[in-house]
Design an enzyme around this catalytic site. Structure first.
Site, PDB file in Angstrom:
ATOM      1  N   ASP A   1      38.846  38.443  42.496  1.00  0.00           N
ATOM      2  CA  ASP A   1      38.650  37.096  41.979  1.00  0.00           C
ATOM      3  C   ASP A   1      39.853  36.207  42.235  1.00  0.00           C
ATOM      4  O   ASP A   1      39.791  35.003  42.013  1.00  0.00           O
ATOM      5  CB  ASP A   1      38.379  37.146  40.462  1.00  0.00           C
ATOM      6  CG  ASP A   1      36.924  36.878  40.142  1.00  0.00           C
ATOM      7  OD1 ASP A   1      36.158  36.613  41.081  1.00  0.00           O
ATOM      8  OD2 ASP A   1      36.567  36.940  38.953  1.00  0.00           O
TER       9      ASP A   1
ATOM     10  N   LYS B   1      35.019  37.440  34.625  1.00  0.00           N
ATOM     11  CA  LYS B   1      34.740  38.810  35.069  1.00  0.00           C
ATOM     12  C   LYS B   1      33.239  39.105  35.134  1.00  0.00           C
ATOM     13  O   LYS B   1      32.780  39.813  36.039  1.00  0.00           O
ATOM     14  CB  LYS B   1      35.430  39.785  34.120  1.00  0.00           C
ATOM     15  CG  LYS B   1      35.313  41.218  34.561  1.00  0.00           C
ATOM     16  CD  LYS B   1      35.944  42.125  33.513  1.00  0.00           C
ATOM     17  CE  LYS B   1      35.693  43.573  33.817  1.00  0.00           C
ATOM     18  NZ  LYS B   1      36.023  44.408  32.652  1.00  0.00           N
TER      19      LYS B   1
ATOM     20  N   ASP C   1      38.531  48.509  35.265  1.00  0.00           N
ATOM     21  CA  ASP C   1      39.517  47.456  35.460  1.00  0.00           C
ATOM     22  C   ASP C   1      40.544  47.947  36.469  1.00  0.00           C
ATOM     23  O   ASP C   1      40.727  49.155  36.639  1.00  0.00           O
ATOM     24  CB  ASP C   1      40.211  47.125  34.133  1.00  0.00           C
ATOM     25  CG  ASP C   1      39.292  46.359  33.202  1.00  0.00           C
ATOM     26  OD1 ASP C   1      38.248  45.873  33.674  1.00  0.00           O
ATOM     27  OD2 ASP C   1      39.618  46.254  32.008  1.00  0.00           O
TER      28      ASP C   1
ATOM     29  N   ASP D   1      32.083  42.095  27.985  1.00  0.00           N
ATOM     30  CA  ASP D   1      31.730  43.503  27.842  1.00  0.00           C
ATOM     31  C   ASP D   1      31.003  43.733  26.524  1.00  0.00           C
ATOM     32  O   ASP D   1      29.888  44.252  26.476  1.00  0.00           O
ATOM     33  CB  ASP D   1      32.982  44.384  27.955  1.00  0.00           C
ATOM     34  CG  ASP D   1      34.158  43.882  27.139  1.00  0.00           C
ATOM     35  OD1 ASP D   1      34.072  42.800  26.538  1.00  0.00           O
ATOM     36  OD2 ASP D   1      35.187  44.581  27.097  1.00  0.00           O
TER      37      ASP D   1
HETATM   38  O1  LIG Z   1      38.149  35.887  35.991  1.00  0.00           O
HETATM   39  C1  LIG Z   1      38.399  37.082  35.891  1.00  0.00           C
HETATM   40  C2  LIG Z   1      39.210  37.588  34.852  1.00  0.00           C
HETATM   41  C3  LIG Z   1      39.458  38.949  34.804  1.00  0.00           C
HETATM   42  N1  LIG Z   1      38.955  39.787  35.737  1.00  0.00           N
HETATM   43  C4  LIG Z   1      39.244  41.249  35.661  1.00  0.00           C
HETATM   44  O2  LIG Z   1      38.881  41.752  34.413  1.00  0.00           O
HETATM   45  C5  LIG Z   1      39.655  42.884  34.121  1.00  0.00           C
HETATM   46  C6  LIG Z   1      40.150  42.829  32.702  1.00  0.00           C
HETATM   47  O3  LIG Z   1      41.096  41.805  32.563  1.00  0.00           O
HETATM   48  P1  LIG Z   1      42.399  41.948  31.662  1.00  0.00           P
HETATM   49  O4  LIG Z   1      43.212  40.738  31.795  1.00  0.00           O
HETATM   50  O5  LIG Z   1      43.040  43.255  31.917  1.00  0.00           O
HETATM   51  O6  LIG Z   1      41.732  41.883  30.228  1.00  0.00           O
HETATM   52  P2  LIG Z   1      41.953  42.805  28.972  1.00  0.00           P
HETATM   53  O7  LIG Z   1      41.872  41.926  27.774  1.00  0.00           O
HETATM   54  O8  LIG Z   1      43.123  43.671  29.115  1.00  0.00           O
HETATM   55  O9  LIG Z   1      40.633  43.676  29.070  1.00  0.00           O
HETATM   56  C7  LIG Z   1      39.748  44.049  28.054  1.00  0.00           C
HETATM   57  O10 LIG Z   1      38.922  42.990  27.627  1.00  0.00           O
HETATM   58  C8  LIG Z   1      38.147  42.365  28.651  1.00  0.00           C
HETATM   59  C9  LIG Z   1      37.340  41.253  28.031  1.00  0.00           C
HETATM   60  O11 LIG Z   1      36.679  41.699  26.948  1.00  0.00           O
HETATM   61  C10 LIG Z   1      37.294  43.397  29.353  1.00  0.00           C
HETATM   62  O12 LIG Z   1      36.641  42.795  30.445  1.00  0.00           O
HETATM   63  C11 LIG Z   1      38.155  44.506  29.862  1.00  0.00           C
HETATM   64  O13 LIG Z   1      37.406  45.479  30.509  1.00  0.00           O
HETATM   65  C12 LIG Z   1      38.896  45.117  28.696  1.00  0.00           C
HETATM   66  O14 LIG Z   1      39.717  46.163  29.144  1.00  0.00           O
HETATM   67  C13 LIG Z   1      40.797  42.940  35.120  1.00  0.00           C
HETATM   68  O15 LIG Z   1      40.553  43.988  36.036  1.00  0.00           O
HETATM   69  C14 LIG Z   1      40.713  41.587  35.780  1.00  0.00           C
HETATM   70  O16 LIG Z   1      41.130  41.624  37.092  1.00  0.00           O
HETATM   71  C15 LIG Z   1      38.155  39.303  36.752  1.00  0.00           C
HETATM   72  O17 LIG Z   1      37.696  40.052  37.604  1.00  0.00           O
HETATM   73  N2  LIG Z   1      37.897  37.967  36.806  1.00  0.00           N
HETATM   74 MN   LIG Z   2      43.416  45.076  30.729  1.00  0.00          MN
END
Ligand SMILES: O=c1ccn([C@@H]2O[C@H](COP(=O)(O)OP(=O)(O)O[C@H]3O[C@H](CO)[C@@H](O)[C@H](O)[C@H]3O)[C@@H](O)[C@H]2O)c(=O)[nH]1
Ligand SMILES: [Mn+2]
Length: 721
Positions: free
Chosen positions: A146, A284, A308, A441
Site C-alpha cells: 500500500d 488495509k 501483517d 479486522d
Molecule cells: O492503509 C493501510 C494501513 C495498514 N496496512 C497494513 O496493516 C497492517 C497492520 O498495521 P499496523 O500499523 O501494524 O497496525 P496495528 O494496530 O499494529 O495492527 C492491529 O490492528 C489492525 C487494525 O485493527 C489490524 O489490521 C492488524 O492486523 C492488527 O495487528 C500492516 O501490515 C500494514 O502494513 C495496510 O496494508 N494498508
Molecule cells: Mn502491527
C-alpha cells in the site's frame, strides 16, 4: 473436564481435533452470582446516598461516581460472557490425510510504508510463509504494497532470488524460525551452508537499505541486473504513493521456478493496487480485498492466510494445524476462519507497556471460542475464501486455469486491482473484508459471526507467529486511540453490537463484542476515580462509607475480587505478577489517554470536524529508545497531549496522598489515592528526577501543573460552598 468432544461425530477416523471446556467454568459462574449481588448492592447504596446528599455539589459528585460505577458494571457484565464457557482445543497433525489431497493456500502479507515497515523485514515475513511445510505447488504468497514503493518491489525481487537458497536450507536443517531476519539475528547456529547464506542475506539487506536511503531503486541497480528488471522500475515514473496505477509482478512461478536443490518453488506475487486521490481506498481492508480478487484470478486457493508484515511464522507446520479444522467435516461447513493468537518478540521482561495484550489476544479469544469463535485480529488468520467471497467467485475466476504469468491473466488481475472495480458492488459491505471501521479486522469478524459463520481459536503451546509490538509509549497509545475510534465506529452504528449483534450473533457474542465496541467508555470511570477521591480527600469530604459501616466491605469486596480474579486469570495464562502489574497499570494509562482522546476523535469524526486515518504503527525504533525500553524506563520524550492528562492524574494523586497522610479516617479514599500513586510511580520519576531524553518534556509538566492547580482550586471552592 466437563465434557470432551471430538469434532468428528462419525468416529470412523480418529478426530483431527478435540475441544474441551475450561475447568474453571464452575468457579467463574459461582463468582459471577456473588459479584452481581455485590454490584447491585453498591448501586443501591450509592443511590440512597445521592438521595440523602445535602448539597448540590455532593450530589453531583455522587452522581458522577454512580455513572462511573454503572459503566464499570456494564463492562464487567460484558466480560462475564467471555467467562461463560471458554474452551481449549488440540490438533492432531499426524492424522491429516495425504498431502496430495490438501487444498491450496494463498498467503497475504500487507505492508503500507517502507519507512515505518522496513522492506527487508517484510521480505523476511514473506519468506517465512514461502517456507511453510506445505506442498510448494499449492502455496502462493502475495504481498500487498500500500506504500506503492519501488524499493519494496526491489526488496522482493532480491528476496525471490535469496529464497531459492533459503527454502532448501530450512528444509535440510529442520529450521523452525523461517524468517531469515529472525534466524540470523538470533545467533543460533546450525552449521551447513549457514555462513554462505548469511553473507547472501546481509548483502541483499545492504542493497535494499541502500536503495531506501537513496530514495530510488534505479540508483542502486547494478550492471548485473537485467534489462527486464530495470524496465520494471520505469513504471515508477510519475508515480506517487496515493496516485498510481496497479502494479502486479509475478516474482516466482511454481510451474517453472525451482530452488537450488531442484525442488518446485511456491508462487510469489507483488501487488500494489491502483490508488487515486479521489477514490477512497479503505486502508488495509481495501488492500486485502484487492488481494482477494487478484488471487482469485491467479491461484484462487480455498484457504487464505492473512498476516501483517511484521508477523513472521515461527512454526512451518501451522497451515497443517489450520487444516485440522478446515478438513474436519463436523465443523468445516460454517467455519469462516481459524485464528492464531498474536504474540510478540523482544518484549521487556516485565512488559512495561502491556504489549502482550494477553486478554485480547489470548484469554478472551478462548472465551469467545466457546460461543461463536474468536474475533478476527487482523493477522495470523486462516480464512475460508468462500466466507469472504461467496457466490461472486465465478465471475472473476474465469481465467483461473491459465498460467499465472500469462499476459491475459495478468491483465485481468490488474483490472480487478483497480480503484473503480468496487464501484457499485458489495465489496466491503457484504463481500470481503468490511469497510467503515478503523478496526477492519474486528468489524469483519463481527459481521461474519452475525451472518452465522463460526471461527476457531488455535493456540498451540509454542507460538506459531511472532510480531513487533510498539515499544514507545506514545506509539502504544496512538495505536490504542486508533482502535478506540474504530471500535466506536462499530458500536455506534446500525450494526451496533448491543442491538444488532445480540440479535444476530447471540446474547453472549453480542456482549463480548460490546466489551470491545464501547471500550472508550472506560475513560469516564477511570477519569472519575483519578480525580474525585483525590479532591474529596483533600477537602475532607468522604465519598465512601467508613470501616465501621458494613457497606464499606461491599466496596472492598468489589475492588479486591475484581483485581484478584483479573490477576489469577493473567497468571493462569502463563503470566507473571510483574507483567500483570504492568498490564493493569496500562489499563489505567489507556483509560486516561487513548480512551478519552479516541472518544473525542470519534465525536469530531462524526461531526466532520476531523478525519482519522489508519496511522501505521512504526516497526523501527531509534537506539536510545530501544535502550530505555530494555532498561524498563518509560519513554515520555515527546510533547504529546496524552502525557498531559497522565501527569495531571499523577500530580492530583500525589497532592491528595500528601494531605491524606495527615488525615484520620477516609480509609477508602486514601486507599484509592495510594493505589493511584503506586501506579503513577514511573510518571513521578519522569517529571521530577530524570534527565534523559525520555523524561517528561518540560512543556508537558508545566501545562499539567497549571491544569492540576486549576482543578484543585475548583475542587476547593466546590467542596466548601
Ligand atoms: O492503509 C493501510 C494501513 C495498514 N496496512 C497494513 O496493516 C497492517 C497492520 O498495521 P499496523 O500499523 O501494524 O497496525 P496495528 O494496530 O499494529 O495492527 C492491529 O490492528 C489492525 C487494525 O485493527 C489490524 O489490521 C492488524 O492486523 C492488527 O495487528 C500492516 O501490515 C500494514 O502494513 C495496510 O496494508 N494498508
Ligand atoms: Mn502491527
Amino acid at each position: 473436564m466437563e465434557y470432551t468432544k471430538s469434532s468428528n461425530p462419525t468416529k470412523l477416523n480418529p478426530p483431527l481435533n478435540t475441544v474441551h471446556l475450561d475447568h474453571r467454568v464452575p468457579i467463574y459462574r459461582v463468582h459471577m452470582i456473588i459479584y452481581t449481588i455485590a454490584i447491585l448492592a453498591a448501586i443501591y447504596h450509592r443511590s440512597t446516598s445521592i438521595l440523602a446528599s445535602s448539597t448540590l455539589v455532593e450530589a453531583g459528585v455522587l452522581w458522577s461516581l454512580l455513572v462511573s460505577d454503572i459503566i464499570l458494571a456494564f463492562m464487567w457484565a460484558c466480560v462475564q460472557a467471555f467467562r461463560w464457557r471458554p474452551v481449549h482445543r488440540q490438533e492432531f497433525l499426524e492424522r491429516l490425510p495425504d498431502r496430495v489431497t490438501w487444498p491450496s493456500l494463498d498467503v497475504f502479507v500487507c505492508t503500507a510504508d517502507p519507512h515505518k515497515e522496513p522492506p527487508v523485514g517484510v521480505v523476511s515475513t514473506a519468506l517465512s510463509a514461502l517456507a511453510f511445510d506445505y506442498p510448494a505447488e499449492k502455496l502462493s504468497v502475495y504481498v500487498s504494497d500500500d506504500g506503492g514503493a519501488d524499493v519494496t518491489l526491489f526488496a522482493f525481487m532480491e528476496g525471490a532470488k535469496f529464497s531459492r537458497h533459503w527454502l532448501p536450507f530450512c528444509r535440510q536443517n529442520g529450521i523452525k524460525d523461517r524468517s531469515p531476519e529472525a534466524f540470523f539475528s538470533s545467533g543460533r547456529c546450525c552449521g551447513g551452508d549457514e555462513d554462505k547464506l548469511k553473507m547472501m542475506y546481509e548483502s541483499m539487506k545492504e542493497r535494499v537499505e541502500n536503495a531506501l536511503e537513496k530514495g530510488s531503486v534505479s540508483a542502486v541497480l547494478a550492471s548485473s541486473d537485467t534489462q527486464e528488471d530495470k524496465h520494471i522500475f520505469q513504471q515508477w515514473k510519475d508515480f506517487s504513493r496515493n496516485n498510481h496505477p496497479s502494479v502486479i509482478q509475478v516474482l516466482l512461478e511454481s510451474s517453472k521456478d525451482k530452488d537450488v536443490a531442484g525442488h518446485v518453488m511456491p508462487n510469489l506475487i507483488y501487488v500494489s493496487r491502483e490508488k487515486r486521490p479521489k477514490s477512497p481506498h479503505h486502508f488495509k481492508a481495501g488492500a486485502l480485498n484487492a488481494l482477494v480478487r487478484v488471487s482469485s484470478v491467479l491461484t484462487n486457493a480455498p484457504i487464505i492466510l492473512t498476516i501483517d508484515c511484521d508477523m513472521y511464522s515461527t512454526d512451518p507446520t501451522s497451515p497443517q494445524r489450520a487444516l485440522c479444522y478446515f478438513l474436519d467435516p463436523a465443523i468445516s461447513s460454517d467455519l469462516a476462519y481459524v485464528q492464531f493468537p498474536q504474540r510478540f518478540q523482544g518484549l521487556h521482561k516485565n512488559d512495561i507497556y502491556g504489549g502482550e495484550i494477553k486478554r485480547l489476544f489470548t484469554i478472551n479469544s478462548h472465551g469467545l471460542d466457546g460461543i461463536c469463535g474468536p474475533n478476527y485480529v487482523g493477522s495470523n488468520t486462516f480464512h475460508a475464501r468462500r466466507a469472504l467471497f461467496g457466490s461472486s467467485l465465478q465471475s472473476v475466476n474465469a481465467n483461473g486455469q491459465d498460467k499465472i504469468g500469462s499476459k491475459m491473466v495478468l491483465e485481468k488481475a490488474t483490472e480487478v486491482a483497480n480503484c473503480d472495480h468496487e464501484a457499485g458492488t458489495k465489496w466491503g459491505d457484504t463481500t470481503g473484508f468490511r469497510y467503515g471501521s478503523l478496526v477492519e479486522d474486528y468489524y469483519t469478524g463481527y459481521r461474519l459471526h452475525c451472518e452465522g459463520w463460526k471461527s476457531v481459536f488455535c493456540n498451540p503451546p509454542e507460538s506459531a507467529f511472532l510480531g513487533e509490538a510498539p515499544k514507545s509509549l506514545n506509539d502504544v497509545l496512538s495505536q490504542c486511540k486508533r482502535w478506540t475510534v474504530g471500535l466506536y465506529e462499530v458500536g455506534i452504528s446500525k450494526y451496533s453490537t448491543i442491538t444488532f449483534g445480540v440479535r444476530k450473533a447471540s446474547l453472549a457474542a453480542g456482549l463480548c463484542y460490546s466489551h470491545y465496541a464501547f471500550w472508550g467508555f472506560w475513560s469516564i470511570s477511570v477519569a472519575a476515580y483519578a480525580v474525585l477521591p483525590q479532591l474529596a480527600l483533600i477537602n475532607n469530604k468522604p465519598l465512601f462509607p467508613q470501616p465501621s459501616d458494613p457497606w464499606f466491605y461491599v466496596y472492598v469486596y468489589l475492588f479486591l475480587a475484581a483485581y484478584i480474579q483479573d490477576m489469577a486469570d493473567f497468571i493462569a495464562y502463563k503470566g507473571t505478577f510483574r507483567c500483570w502489574w504492568s498490564d493493569q497499570r496500562m489499563w489505567l494509562i489507556r483509560g486516561l489517554t487513548a480512551a478519552p482522546f479516541g472518544t473525542m476523535q470519534f465525536v469530531f469524526k462524526q461531526l466532520n470536524i476531523s478525519t482519522q486515518g489508519f496511522n501505521v504503527t512504526s516497526k523501527v525504533m531509534d537506539d536510545e529508545q530501544s535502550k530505555r525500553y530494555d532498561q524498563g524506563l518509560f519513554d515520555f520524550g515527546v510533547d504529546s497531549p496524552f502525557f498531559v492528562t497522565l501527569s495531571i492524574a499523577a500530580i492530583l494523586s500525589l497532592c491528595a496522598f500528601t494531605v491524606g497522610i495527615f488525615r484520620n479516617g477516609m480509609v477508602a479514599e486514601m486507599f484509592l489515592v495510594a493505589f493511584g500513586v503506586a501506579n503513577c510511580w514511573p510518571i513521578y520519576g519522569a517529571i521530577f528526577l530524570r534527565r534523559d531524553s525520555g523524561k517528561m518534556p518540560d512543556r508537558v509538566s508545566a501545562r499539567a501543573f497549571v491544569i492540576s492547580g486549576l482543578i484543585l482550586a475548583i475542587g476547593c471552592v466546590a467542596f466548601n460552598v
